[in-house]
Design a protein around this motif. Sequence first.
Motif, PDB file in Angstrom:
ATOM      1  N   ARG A  26       0.846  -1.121   0.038  1.00 27.58           N
ATOM      2  CA  ARG A  26      -0.009  -0.007   0.007  1.00 27.58           C
ATOM      3  C   ARG A  26       1.320   1.124  -0.133  1.00 27.58           C
ATOM      4  O   ARG A  26       1.672   1.396   0.777  1.00 27.58           O
ATOM      5  CB  ARG A  26      -0.963   0.019   1.179  1.00 27.58           C
ATOM      6  N   TRP A  27       0.785   2.086  -1.062  1.00 27.06           N
ATOM      7  CA  TRP A  27       1.495   3.450  -1.191  1.00 27.06           C
ATOM      8  C   TRP A  27       0.586   4.562  -0.906  1.00 27.06           C
ATOM      9  O   TRP A  27      -0.548   4.693  -1.396  1.00 27.06           O
ATOM     10  CB  TRP A  27       2.026   3.610  -2.276  1.00 27.06           C
ATOM     11  N   SER A  28       1.003   5.390   0.176  1.00 25.44           N
ATOM     12  CA  SER A  28       0.140   6.828   0.462  1.00 25.44           C
ATOM     13  C   SER A  28       1.145   8.036   0.470  1.00 25.44           C
ATOM     14  O   SER A  28       2.339   8.020   0.445  1.00 25.44           O
ATOM     15  CB  SER A  28      -0.060   6.559   1.940  1.00 25.44           C
ATOM     16  N   ASN A  29       0.511   9.092  -0.122  1.00 22.68           N
ATOM     17  CA  ASN A  29       1.226  10.324  -0.248  1.00 22.68           C
ATOM     18  C   ASN A  29       0.066  11.309   0.337  1.00 22.68           C
ATOM     19  O   ASN A  29      -0.977  11.482  -0.300  1.00 22.68           O
ATOM     20  CB  ASN A  29       1.345  10.447  -1.736  1.00 22.68           C
ATOM     21  N   ASP A  30       0.591  12.251   1.105  1.00 29.54           N
ATOM     22  CA  ASP A  30      -0.184  13.461   1.512  1.00 29.54           C
ATOM     23  C   ASP A  30      -0.350  14.573   0.443  1.00 29.54           C
ATOM     24  O   ASP A  30       0.555  14.946   0.012  1.00 29.54           O
ATOM     25  CB  ASP A  30       0.384  14.021   2.882  1.00 29.54           C
ATOM     26  N   LEU A  31      -1.511  14.879   0.151  1.00 29.40           N
ATOM     27  CA  LEU A  31      -1.863  15.887  -0.834  1.00 29.40           C
ATOM     28  C   LEU A  31      -1.995  17.492   0.064  1.00 29.40           C
ATOM     29  O   LEU A  31      -1.578  18.321  -0.540  1.00 29.40           O
ATOM     30  CB  LEU A  31      -3.281  15.646  -1.430  1.00 29.40           C
ATOM     31  N   SER A  32      -2.462  17.291   1.163  1.00 33.16           N
ATOM     32  CA  SER A  32      -2.592  18.284   2.049  1.00 33.16           C
ATOM     33  C   SER A  32      -2.461  18.014   3.633  1.00 33.16           C
ATOM     34  O   SER A  32      -2.397  16.685   3.818  1.00 33.16           O
ATOM     35  CB  SER A  32      -4.007  19.088   1.762  1.00 33.16           C
ATOM     36  N   ASP A  33      -2.921  18.853   4.509  1.00 32.23           N
ATOM     37  CA  ASP A  33      -3.097  18.466   5.963  1.00 32.23           C
ATOM     38  C   ASP A  33      -4.317  17.319   6.111  1.00 32.23           C
ATOM     39  O   ASP A  33      -4.095  16.499   7.232  1.00 32.23           O
ATOM     40  CB  ASP A  33      -3.323  19.564   6.918  1.00 32.23           C
ATOM     41  N   ARG A  34      -5.399  17.365   5.266  1.00 30.49           N
ATOM     42  CA  ARG A  34      -6.459  16.530   5.515  1.00 30.49           C
ATOM     43  C   ARG A  34      -6.578  15.469   4.634  1.00 30.49           C
ATOM     44  O   ARG A  34      -7.328  14.504   4.831  1.00 30.49           O
ATOM     45  CB  ARG A  34      -7.656  17.423   5.732  1.00 30.49           C
ATOM     46  N   TRP A  35      -6.000  15.708   3.333  1.00 28.81           N
ATOM     47  CA  TRP A  35      -6.302  14.782   2.169  1.00 28.81           C
ATOM     48  C   TRP A  35      -5.029  13.943   2.039  1.00 28.81           C
ATOM     49  O   TRP A  35      -3.842  14.403   1.981  1.00 28.81           O
ATOM     50  CB  TRP A  35      -6.551  15.577   0.916  1.00 28.81           C
ATOM     51  N   GLN A  36      -5.376  12.758   1.539  1.00 29.69           N
ATOM     52  CA  GLN A  36      -4.287  11.696   1.030  1.00 29.69           C
ATOM     53  C   GLN A  36      -4.580  10.851   0.026  1.00 29.69           C
ATOM     54  O   GLN A  36      -5.802  10.574  -0.056  1.00 29.69           O
ATOM     55  CB  GLN A  36      -4.151  10.801   2.534  1.00 29.69           C
ATOM     56  N   LEU A  37      -3.816  10.500  -0.743  1.00 30.09           N
ATOM     57  CA  LEU A  37      -4.139   9.586  -2.152  1.00 30.09           C
ATOM     58  C   LEU A  37      -3.477   8.125  -1.357  1.00 30.09           C
ATOM     59  O   LEU A  37      -2.340   8.286  -1.271  1.00 30.09           O
ATOM     60  CB  LEU A  37      -3.450  10.307  -3.104  1.00 30.09           C
ATOM     61  N   ARG A  38      -3.876   7.284  -1.669  1.00 26.52           N
ATOM     62  CA  ARG A  38      -3.473   5.845  -1.389  1.00 26.52           C
ATOM     63  C   ARG A  38      -3.818   5.029  -2.656  1.00 26.52           C
ATOM     64  O   ARG A  38      -5.041   4.661  -3.158  1.00 26.52           O
ATOM     65  CB  ARG A  38      -4.186   5.535  -0.123  1.00 26.52           C
ATOM     66  N   LEU A  39      -2.681   4.058  -2.976  1.00 26.95           N
ATOM     67  CA  LEU A  39      -3.216   3.053  -3.863  1.00 26.95           C
ATOM     68  C   LEU A  39      -2.559   1.762  -3.211  1.00 26.95           C
ATOM     69  O   LEU A  39      -1.600   1.685  -2.281  1.00 26.95           O
ATOM     70  CB  LEU A  39      -1.903   3.040  -4.990  1.00 26.95           C
ATOM     71  N   ARG A  40      -3.349   0.730  -3.434  1.00 28.47           N
ATOM     72  CA  ARG A  40      -3.305  -0.597  -2.871  1.00 28.47           C
ATOM     73  C   ARG A  40      -3.288  -1.838  -3.842  1.00 28.47           C
ATOM     74  O   ARG A  40      -4.128  -1.883  -4.464  1.00 28.47           O
ATOM     75  CB  ARG A  40      -4.165  -0.858  -1.517  1.00 28.47           C
ATOM     76  N   GLY A  41      -2.594  -2.932  -3.609  1.00 30.72           N
ATOM     77  CA  GLY A  41      -2.685  -4.045  -4.145  1.00 30.72           C
ATOM     78  C   GLY A  41      -2.224  -5.272  -3.459  1.00 30.72           C
ATOM     79  O   GLY A  41      -1.416  -4.981  -2.702  1.00 30.72           O
ATOM     80  N   ASP A  42      -2.852  -6.330  -3.581  1.00 31.07           N
ATOM     81  CA  ASP A  42      -2.571  -7.598  -2.999  1.00 31.07           C
ATOM     82  C   ASP A  42      -2.941  -8.937  -3.675  1.00 31.07           C
ATOM     83  O   ASP A  42      -3.777  -8.871  -4.644  1.00 31.07           O
ATOM     84  CB  ASP A  42      -3.222  -7.519  -1.540  1.00 31.07           C
ATOM     85  N   ILE A  43      -2.312  -9.806  -3.159  1.00 31.67           N
ATOM     86  CA  ILE A  43      -2.660 -11.301  -3.695  1.00 31.67           C
ATOM     87  C   ILE A  43      -2.869 -12.197  -2.597  1.00 31.67           C
ATOM     88  O   ILE A  43      -2.449 -11.837  -1.552  1.00 31.67           O
ATOM     89  CB  ILE A  43      -1.450 -11.652  -4.629  1.00 31.67           C
ATOM     90  N   GLY A  44      -3.627 -13.075  -2.803  1.00 35.21           N
ATOM     91  CA  GLY A  44      -3.948 -14.158  -1.761  1.00 35.21           C
ATOM     92  C   GLY A  44      -4.273 -15.422  -2.559  1.00 35.21           C
ATOM     93  O   GLY A  44      -4.478 -15.842  -3.494  1.00 35.21           O
ATOM     94  N   GLY A  45      -4.746 -16.172  -1.317  1.00 36.16           N
ATOM     95  CA  GLY A  45      -5.526 -17.537  -1.757  1.00 36.16           C
ATOM     96  C   GLY A  45      -4.228 -18.690  -1.578  1.00 36.16           C
ATOM     97  O   GLY A  45      -4.315 -19.397  -0.608  1.00 36.16           O
ATOM     98  N   PHE A  46      -3.572 -18.848  -2.721  1.00 34.15           N
ATOM     99  CA  PHE A  46      -2.478 -19.695  -2.547  1.00 34.15           C
ATOM    100  C   PHE A  46      -2.748 -20.977  -2.210  1.00 34.15           C
ATOM    101  O   PHE A  46      -1.893 -21.789  -1.776  1.00 34.15           O
ATOM    102  CB  PHE A  46      -1.198 -19.206  -1.587  1.00 34.15           C
TER     103      PHE A  46
END
Length: 158
Positions: free
Chosen positions: A75-95
Motif C-alpha cells: 500500500r502506497w500513500s502520499n499526503d496531498l494536504s493536511d487533511r487529504w491523502q492519496l492511497r494505492l493498494r494491491g494484494d494477492i492471496g489464496g495460494f
Amino acid sequence: TNVGFGGVLDASVRQGTLEVLGSRQMNVRTGELEGIAGIRWWDHKVYASFDPAIINGSLTATINEDWVDPVVGLRWSNDLSDRWQLRLRGDIGGFGVGSDFSWSASATALYSMSDRFVLELGYKTMDVDYANDKAANSGAFAYDTTTHGPLLGLIIRF
C-alpha cells in the motif's frame, strides 16, 4: 419473476468479504510504502426457488459457502494536504489455502475528519478463483469472478 405458463422463479445472491490486515510502514521519497499481510474472509449465499405451476410443488436450492484466504500486498500513500491523502493498494492471496488465487487493487482518497477518524472514498476491484472440490450433485460450488465498484470506508486509529 414470471417465467411463462404461470411459473415463478425467485432468486437471490448475497456476497460479502471481510479483511483483517496488519502493516509495516516504510518512508520513501514519494510518500509512505507499507507491506501488508492478513486474511480475507469470503461469505456467499445463493438461493433459488422455481415453481413451475404445471405441477404441484416447487424446486428450491440454497448454497452457503465461505472460506478464508491469506493475503499479502503493498500500500502506497502520499499526503496531498493536511487533511487529504492519496492511497494505492494491491494484494494477492489464496495460494490454494482457501481459494486457488485472489487479488485486489484499489485507488482511494482519504479525508482526515480528526486525529482518530478518517473517511476513505475510492474504487476497488477484487478477483477470486475458488472451488470447494466437492463432487457434482453433492454441494459443488465454484466462484470465479471479478467484482468492482465504489469503496466507502471508515478508518479508526487507536
